[in-house]
Design a protein around this motif. Structure first.
Motif, PDB file in Angstrom:
ATOM      1  N   ASP A  67      -0.772  -0.098  -0.983  1.00  0.00           N
ATOM      2  CA  ASP A  67       0.454  -0.845  -1.249  1.00  0.00           C
ATOM      3  C   ASP A  67       1.590   0.100  -1.623  1.00  0.00           C
ATOM      4  O   ASP A  67       2.738  -0.099  -1.203  1.00  0.00           O
ATOM      5  CB  ASP A  67       0.209  -1.847  -2.376  1.00  0.00           C
ATOM      6  CG  ASP A  67       1.296  -2.900  -2.459  1.00  0.00           C
ATOM      7  OD1 ASP A  67       1.619  -3.509  -1.416  1.00  0.00           O
ATOM      8  OD2 ASP A  67       1.839  -3.121  -3.564  1.00  0.00           O
ATOM      9  N   THR A  68       1.294   1.140  -2.400  1.00  0.00           N
ATOM     10  CA  THR A  68       2.313   2.132  -2.764  1.00  0.00           C
ATOM     11  C   THR A  68       2.831   2.863  -1.533  1.00  0.00           C
ATOM     12  O   THR A  68       4.042   3.086  -1.379  1.00  0.00           O
ATOM     13  CB  THR A  68       1.737   3.136  -3.772  1.00  0.00           C
ATOM     14  OG1 THR A  68       1.297   2.440  -4.934  1.00  0.00           O
ATOM     15  CG2 THR A  68       2.773   4.165  -4.168  1.00  0.00           C
ATOM     16  N   ARG A 108       1.187   2.233 -11.765  1.00  0.00           N
ATOM     17  CA  ARG A 108       1.882   1.006 -12.170  1.00  0.00           C
ATOM     18  C   ARG A 108       1.212  -0.221 -11.570  1.00  0.00           C
ATOM     19  O   ARG A 108       1.139  -1.271 -12.212  1.00  0.00           O
ATOM     20  CB  ARG A 108       3.351   1.070 -11.748  1.00  0.00           C
ATOM     21  CG  ARG A 108       4.199   1.968 -12.633  1.00  0.00           C
ATOM     22  CD  ARG A 108       5.672   1.760 -12.364  1.00  0.00           C
ATOM     23  NE  ARG A 108       6.044   2.176 -11.017  1.00  0.00           N
ATOM     24  CZ  ARG A 108       6.406   3.405 -10.698  1.00  0.00           C
ATOM     25  NH1 ARG A 108       6.428   4.362 -11.627  1.00  0.00           N
ATOM     26  NH2 ARG A 108       6.753   3.706  -9.459  1.00  0.00           N
ATOM     27  N   ARG A 109       0.728  -0.114 -10.347  1.00  0.00           N
ATOM     28  CA  ARG A 109       0.051  -1.256  -9.736  1.00  0.00           C
ATOM     29  C   ARG A 109      -1.307  -1.519 -10.392  1.00  0.00           C
ATOM     30  O   ARG A 109      -1.683  -2.665 -10.619  1.00  0.00           O
ATOM     31  CB  ARG A 109      -0.110  -1.018  -8.235  1.00  0.00           C
ATOM     32  CG  ARG A 109       1.164  -1.273  -7.451  1.00  0.00           C
ATOM     33  CD  ARG A 109       1.088  -0.691  -6.049  1.00  0.00           C
ATOM     34  NE  ARG A 109       2.253  -1.064  -5.265  1.00  0.00           N
ATOM     35  CZ  ARG A 109       3.451  -0.480  -5.395  1.00  0.00           C
ATOM     36  NH1 ARG A 109       3.620   0.496  -6.266  1.00  0.00           N
ATOM     37  NH2 ARG A 109       4.471  -0.871  -4.650  1.00  0.00           N
ATOM     38  N   ASP A 150       5.077   0.533   0.534  1.00  0.00           N
ATOM     39  CA  ASP A 150       6.382   0.387  -0.109  1.00  0.00           C
ATOM     40  C   ASP A 150       7.239   1.636   0.088  1.00  0.00           C
ATOM     41  O   ASP A 150       8.451   1.542   0.322  1.00  0.00           O
ATOM     42  CB  ASP A 150       6.208   0.105  -1.601  1.00  0.00           C
ATOM     43  CG  ASP A 150       5.900  -1.358  -1.880  1.00  0.00           C
ATOM     44  OD1 ASP A 150       5.869  -2.150  -0.907  1.00  0.00           O
ATOM     45  OD2 ASP A 150       5.691  -1.722  -3.049  1.00  0.00           O
ATOM     46  N   ALA A 159      -4.064  -0.350  -4.472  1.00  0.00           N
ATOM     47  CA  ALA A 159      -2.877   0.206  -5.117  1.00  0.00           C
ATOM     48  C   ALA A 159      -2.317   1.382  -4.317  1.00  0.00           C
ATOM     49  O   ALA A 159      -1.100   1.531  -4.165  1.00  0.00           O
ATOM     50  CB  ALA A 159      -3.201   0.639  -6.544  1.00  0.00           C
ATOM     51  N   HIS A 188      -1.612  -5.094 -12.668  1.00  0.00           N
ATOM     52  CA  HIS A 188      -2.351  -6.215 -12.073  1.00  0.00           C
ATOM     53  C   HIS A 188      -3.778  -6.225 -12.633  1.00  0.00           C
ATOM     54  O   HIS A 188      -4.737  -5.908 -11.918  1.00  0.00           O
ATOM     55  CB  HIS A 188      -2.378  -6.106 -10.548  1.00  0.00           C
ATOM     56  CG  HIS A 188      -1.018  -6.193  -9.928  1.00  0.00           C
ATOM     57  ND1 HIS A 188      -0.143  -5.128  -9.906  1.00  0.00           N
ATOM     58  CD2 HIS A 188      -0.381  -7.232  -9.298  1.00  0.00           C
ATOM     59  CE1 HIS A 188       0.964  -5.488  -9.277  1.00  0.00           C
ATOM     60  NE2 HIS A 188       0.847  -6.750  -8.914  1.00  0.00           N
TER      61      HIS A 188
END
Length: 322
Positions: free
Chosen positions: A147-148, A125-126, A151, A144, A130
């Motif tokens: 960041d995943t 999804r990232r 999160d 990505a 983006h």
């Protein structure tokens, strides 16, 4: 097993369902980069990836080893990263830690997962969401992944905080010792800390351009993800300290409850001692004894016992021992 694959050009996905050989062929020609996500790879699959993509042998060996710390290392033109991801099972209170291995080259980004769970959805999804960052090259895939993972860690720490609040309410609203629950929860928090803290070194290295310099756009989002990772690390440390304080508070309440119990036991023992002493004296069977020949001697002795017990009971209730 390959669970996701594609080629990205100009930030857009233009080919899907690629095999290893096709992905390697596309990576060697054209623009953009190839993305490949592999779940629970066997030795043969890693050897195949290494063969077609020219992965460094040492990096492949590292990928075969489990339970490594998060790290970032360059092998020539291939960047190898080990990243830990976490999930929290609220039903069992257990923290599940898994490992992601990331290979980033000039035209490819390979992500290997050691868990059967779906850890690639957020990454995709990232990457897809983006396009301006994705257009900058395969380092966008590494962003990505990081960041995943951060999160996911934030969601886990939120759940751990909720659980800590439940234990805190139990400590101050119930009469049961919560030491075991606090200790087990503290152990999960410490385990999360061992996952989060090494990641800070990965973000620091990428921020300094070590071991490779990222494109400006990727470096910007990496800095943002790094800020989130540092905030996550601080939250884990604060939660660990909070549990330390909660354990001390629980032990204090246990001591208070024990003192209250001892006060009550001591008070009742003192109350029981008075009639026991009087009855013991009258049970000595001496011939010359006061009130032995008095018709009211027995009722008088009983009355003295009742009066003494009543006075002691009233006094102990007044001072809060009963």
């Amino acid at each position: 097993m390959i669970v996701d694959s594609a080629r990205y050009q100009a930030g857009a996905r233009d080919a899907e369902a690629l095999g290893v050989a096709d992905a390697a062929r596309l990576a060697r020609r054209g623009q953009g980069f190839v993305w490949l996500a592999v779940s629970q790879p066997a030795r043969e699959e890693l050897d195949e990836l290494g063969k077609y993509f020219g992965l460094p042998a040492l990096a492949v060996e590292d990928a075969l080893e489990a339970h490594q710390r998060s790290k970032l290392k360059a092998y020539g033109d291939c960047l190898f990263a080990v990243v830990k991801t976490v999930l929290y099972d609220e039903a069992t209170g257990q923290l599940d830690v898994s490992e992601l291995n990331v290979f980033v080259g000039a035209r490819y980004a390979l992500v290997l997962s050691r868990t059967a769970g779906d850890v690639f959805g957020g990454i995709r999804r990232r990457i897809d969401g983006h396009p301006l960052v994705t257009a900058l090259g395969p380092m966008a895939a590494l962003w990505a992944v990081l960041d995943t993972v951060v999160d996911a860690g934030e969601r886990v720490v939120d759940l751990l905080i909720d659980r800590a609040e439940q234990i805190e309410q139990a400590v101050f609203q119930q009469d049961h010792d919560q030491s075991e629950a606090i200790y087990l929860h503290h152990r999960q928090v410490d385990r999360l800390g061992r996952v989060v803290h090494p990641m800070l070194a990965v973000f620091d290295g990428l921020g300094r351009g070590e071991p490779v310099m990222s494109p400006d756009g990727v470096r910007t989002v990496l800095r943002e993800a790094g800020d989130h990772a540092r905030r996550l690390s601080e939250e884990v440390e604060l939660l660990s300290g909070r549990l330390d304080g909660l354990l001390s508070a629980n032990l204090a309440r246990v001591s208070v409850r024990q003192n209250v119990i001892m006060q009550k036991v001591s008070a009742w023992a003192a109350i029981a001692a008075v009639p026991t002493i009087i009855a013991g004296i009258y049970g000595m069977n001496f011939r010359q004894f006061p009130e032995l020949g008095w018709p009211f001697g027995y009722p008088f002795a009983i009355a003295v016992m009742v009066a003494a017990v009543g006075a002691l009971h009233w006094n102990f209730r007044r001072v809060g021992w009963l």
